[in-house]
Design a protein around this motif. Structure first.
Motif, PDB file in Angstrom:
ATOM      1  N   ALA A 120       0.816  -1.216   0.000  1.00 38.70           N
ATOM      2  CA  ALA A 120       0.000   0.000   0.000  1.00 38.70           C
ATOM      3  C   ALA A 120       0.853   1.271   0.000  1.00 38.70           C
ATOM      4  O   ALA A 120       0.464   2.273  -0.617  1.00 38.70           O
ATOM      5  CB  ALA A 120      -0.923   0.000   1.213  1.00 38.70           C
ATOM      6  N   ALA A 121       2.000   1.251   0.685  1.00 42.76           N
ATOM      7  CA  ALA A 121       2.800   2.462   0.833  1.00 42.76           C
ATOM      8  C   ALA A 121       3.216   3.074  -0.511  1.00 42.76           C
ATOM      9  O   ALA A 121       2.950   4.260  -0.762  1.00 42.76           O
ATOM     10  CB  ALA A 121       4.019   2.189   1.715  1.00 42.76           C
ATOM     11  N   PRO A 122       3.851   2.314  -1.411  1.00 41.03           N
ATOM     12  CA  PRO A 122       4.211   2.938  -2.691  1.00 41.03           C
ATOM     13  C   PRO A 122       2.987   3.265  -3.541  1.00 41.03           C
ATOM     14  O   PRO A 122       3.013   4.244  -4.307  1.00 41.03           O
ATOM     15  CB  PRO A 122       5.087   1.870  -3.372  1.00 41.03           C
ATOM     16  CG  PRO A 122       4.729   0.590  -2.700  1.00 41.03           C
ATOM     17  CD  PRO A 122       4.378   0.937  -1.307  1.00 41.03           C
ATOM     18  N   ALA A 123       1.913   2.478  -3.407  1.00 42.76           N
ATOM     19  CA  ALA A 123       0.705   2.763  -4.184  1.00 42.76           C
ATOM     20  C   ALA A 123       0.121   4.118  -3.803  1.00 42.76           C
ATOM     21  O   ALA A 123      -0.259   4.920  -4.671  1.00 42.76           O
ATOM     22  CB  ALA A 123      -0.326   1.654  -3.963  1.00 42.76           C
ATOM     23  N   ILE A 124       0.057   4.406  -2.508  1.00 48.55           N
ATOM     24  CA  ILE A 124      -0.487   5.686  -2.060  1.00 48.55           C
ATOM     25  C   ILE A 124       0.448   6.836  -2.439  1.00 48.55           C
ATOM     26  O   ILE A 124      -0.015   7.932  -2.798  1.00 48.55           O
ATOM     27  CB  ILE A 124      -0.729   5.658  -0.543  1.00 48.55           C
ATOM     28  CG1 ILE A 124      -1.820   4.646  -0.209  1.00 48.55           C
ATOM     29  CG2 ILE A 124      -1.118   7.040  -0.030  1.00 48.55           C
ATOM     30  CD1 ILE A 124      -3.157   4.901  -0.871  1.00 48.55           C
ATOM     31  N   MET A 125       1.753   6.598  -2.394  1.00 52.78           N
ATOM     32  CA  MET A 125       2.687   7.647  -2.808  1.00 52.78           C
ATOM     33  C   MET A 125       2.480   8.000  -4.278  1.00 52.78           C
ATOM     34  O   MET A 125       2.475   9.184  -4.646  1.00 52.78           O
ATOM     35  CB  MET A 125       4.124   7.180  -2.569  1.00 52.78           C
ATOM     36  CG  MET A 125       4.516   7.118  -1.106  1.00 52.78           C
ATOM     37  SD  MET A 125       4.384   8.736  -0.286  1.00 52.78           S
ATOM     38  CE  MET A 125       5.587   9.679  -1.218  1.00 52.78           C
ATOM     39  N   VAL A 126       2.314   6.979  -5.113  1.00 56.52           N
ATOM     40  CA  VAL A 126       2.059   7.233  -6.539  1.00 56.52           C
ATOM     41  C   VAL A 126       0.754   7.987  -6.716  1.00 56.52           C
ATOM     42  O   VAL A 126       0.650   8.908  -7.534  1.00 56.52           O
ATOM     43  CB  VAL A 126       2.039   5.901  -7.319  1.00 56.52           C
ATOM     44  CG1 VAL A 126       1.561   6.124  -8.751  1.00 56.52           C
ATOM     45  CG2 VAL A 126       3.422   5.256  -7.325  1.00 56.52           C
ATOM     46  N   MET A 127      -0.252   7.619  -5.938  1.00 51.53           N
ATOM     47  CA  MET A 127      -1.544   8.300  -6.027  1.00 51.53           C
ATOM     48  C   MET A 127      -1.419   9.774  -5.666  1.00 51.53           C
ATOM     49  O   MET A 127      -1.951  10.654  -6.352  1.00 51.53           O
ATOM     50  CB  MET A 127      -2.562   7.607  -5.118  1.00 51.53           C
ATOM     51  CG  MET A 127      -3.981   8.180  -5.195  1.00 51.53           C
ATOM     52  SD  MET A 127      -4.276   9.585  -4.093  1.00 51.53           S
ATOM     53  CE  MET A 127      -4.241   8.762  -2.497  1.00 51.53           C
ATOM     54  N   LEU A 128      -0.704  10.065  -4.580  1.00 45.57           N
ATOM     55  CA  LEU A 128      -0.562  11.453  -4.140  1.00 45.57           C
ATOM     56  C   LEU A 128       0.200  12.293  -5.160  1.00 45.57           C
ATOM     57  O   LEU A 128      -0.213  13.402  -5.504  1.00 45.57           O
ATOM     58  CB  LEU A 128       0.150  11.497  -2.785  1.00 45.57           C
ATOM     59  CG  LEU A 128      -0.643  10.963  -1.588  1.00 45.57           C
ATOM     60  CD1 LEU A 128       0.247  10.891  -0.351  1.00 45.57           C
ATOM     61  CD2 LEU A 128      -1.857  11.828  -1.311  1.00 45.57           C
ATOM     62  N   VAL A 129       1.307  11.744  -5.648  1.00 47.59           N
ATOM     63  CA  VAL A 129       2.102  12.485  -6.635  1.00 47.59           C
ATOM     64  C   VAL A 129       1.336  12.623  -7.945  1.00 47.59           C
ATOM     65  O   VAL A 129       1.275  13.713  -8.539  1.00 47.59           O
ATOM     66  CB  VAL A 129       3.458  11.788  -6.860  1.00 47.59           C
ATOM     67  CG1 VAL A 129       4.221  12.463  -8.002  1.00 47.59           C
ATOM     68  CG2 VAL A 129       4.293  11.805  -5.590  1.00 47.59           C
ATOM     69  N   GLY A 130       0.750  11.532  -8.406  1.00 50.50           N
ATOM     70  CA  GLY A 130       0.022  11.567  -9.679  1.00 50.50           C
ATOM     71  C   GLY A 130      -1.158  12.519  -9.644  1.00 50.50           C
ATOM     72  O   GLY A 130      -1.380  13.281 -10.602  1.00 50.50           O
ATOM     73  N   SER A 131      -1.929  12.491  -8.562  1.00 46.37           N
ATOM     74  CA  SER A 131      -3.087  13.382  -8.483  1.00 46.37           C
ATOM     75  C   SER A 131      -2.650  14.845  -8.369  1.00 46.37           C
ATOM     76  O   SER A 131      -3.287  15.738  -8.939  1.00 46.37           O
ATOM     77  CB  SER A 131      -3.970  12.991  -7.292  1.00 46.37           C
ATOM     78  OG  SER A 131      -3.241  13.040  -6.080  1.00 46.37           O
TER      79      SER A 131
END
Length: 335
Positions: A120-131
């Protein structure tokens, strides 16, 4: 006397034990609502007394104002109170082990939870940066955490982060144990198929966050559906809890850093850019976790007496091998 589910029972049917009666889930709903009201009244009653003693100001609704960190902590604690309350209702109203909310093994599978957290940790980081990049590209701001150039300074950030790390994981877990756990299993006492419960808990989960935008509501429904699907698919709440904890700690942590703890907006108010990226990340996380569960042969149904799970857990996956019938109780392979 406490009763456990029969071997081979899928997660959503774990409340259907030898002591289960059709009315127990209805009584449980009333107990949860009444308990939540009492917890909220007690918490904010104490806050009101402290505010009176310390001469704190009040907001437009007449509630005491202590500052962003304490006010947010009170809100988080009010939700976190649902965790012990849900377990108490499971134990004393439904007369079954509270651990049956955690997984088909009757406990948290800690190594599996760790795997899900690392996913979950890298997935949420990608979500935050991407959004954030998509919001900037379309000329909008990340309204959920405040302006990203409004650094609050190290003392204020440290106080906010300490509160977030100490309390938000319990708030996130409480929502999962209530919606993906107790509520999903309540529907499982009445219906064999998990889908009515999956849809109902997802819609109620979204509604509990209030109405902001249609995009935000849809995003919360999708999250509820996918987390519910993973819960039944993997036989426990670990994957849903991990995603929720990492997501909320990250969001509250950013809010603490940039003065957003006082912002009233939630994911229910999310713009389409954030929802678009978030849904893609949710789908990717679901796929990755389902693949990992397959590789570990993670138990998706209650084990039989004398199985490796009953003897103390599988040394590889801390979840044991799947039931001899595999997942035939509910075939839900990805794709």
């Amino acid at each position: 006397m406490i009763s456990a589910a029969s071997p081979g029972t899928p997660y959503h049917r774990l409340a259907r034990t030898g002591r289960q009666r059709w009315w127990r889930s209805l009584v449980g709903i009333l107990a949860l609502l009444g308990g939540a009201l009492l917890v909220g009244c007690a918490l904010f009653g104490v806050a009101a007394v402290v505010a009176e003693i310390t001469d704190r100001p009040t907001d437009a609704d007449g509630l005491p104002v202590f500052g962003p960190v304490v006010d947010t902590a009170l809100m988080v604690l009010a939700v976190a109170g649902a965790l012990p309350l849900t377990m108490a209702v499971t134990r004393w109203v439904e007369r079954r082990p509270a651990g049956s909310l955690s997984s088909v093994l009757g406990r948290v599978r800690w190594r599996w939870l760790g795997t899900c957290l690392l996913t979950a940790a890298p997935a949420i980081m990608v979500m935050l940066v991407g959004s954030h990049l998509l919001l900037r590209a379309t000329g909008d701001e990340m309204v959920l955490v405040g302006p990203l150039d409004a650094w609050v300074g190290w003392p204020a950030f440290a106080a906010g982060l300490l509160m977030v790390v100490a309390l938000v994981p319990f708030q996130s877990a409480a929502e999962e144990y209530l919606f993906r756990g107790w509520l999903l299993q309540a529907f499982g006492t009445w219906l064999r198929s998990p889908w009515p419960g999956l849809v109902a808990q997802a819609v109620l989960f979204a509604a509990a966050h209030g109405w902001g935008t249609a995009w935000g509501f849809a995003d919360l429904v999708v999250m509820g559906l996918l987390c519910g699907w993973l819960t039944v698919r993997t036989g426990g709440l670990e994957a849903a809890v991990a995603l929720h904890v990492v997501n909320n700690v990250s969001a509250f942590g950013l809010a603490a850093a940039f003065g957003g703890l006082a912002v009233d907006e939630t994911m229910a108010d999310a713009p389409w850019q954030l929802v678009l990226v978030d849904v893609l990340i949710l789908l990717a996380y679901t796929w990755l976790v389902a693949r990992a569960a397959d590789r570990r042969a993670l138990a998706a149904v209650a084990p039989g007496i004398g199985s490796p799970d009953q003897a103390g857990g599988d040394p590889v996956a801390d979840g044991g091998q799947a039931h001899p019938d595999g997942r035939s109780a509910w075939p839900v392979r990805v794709g």
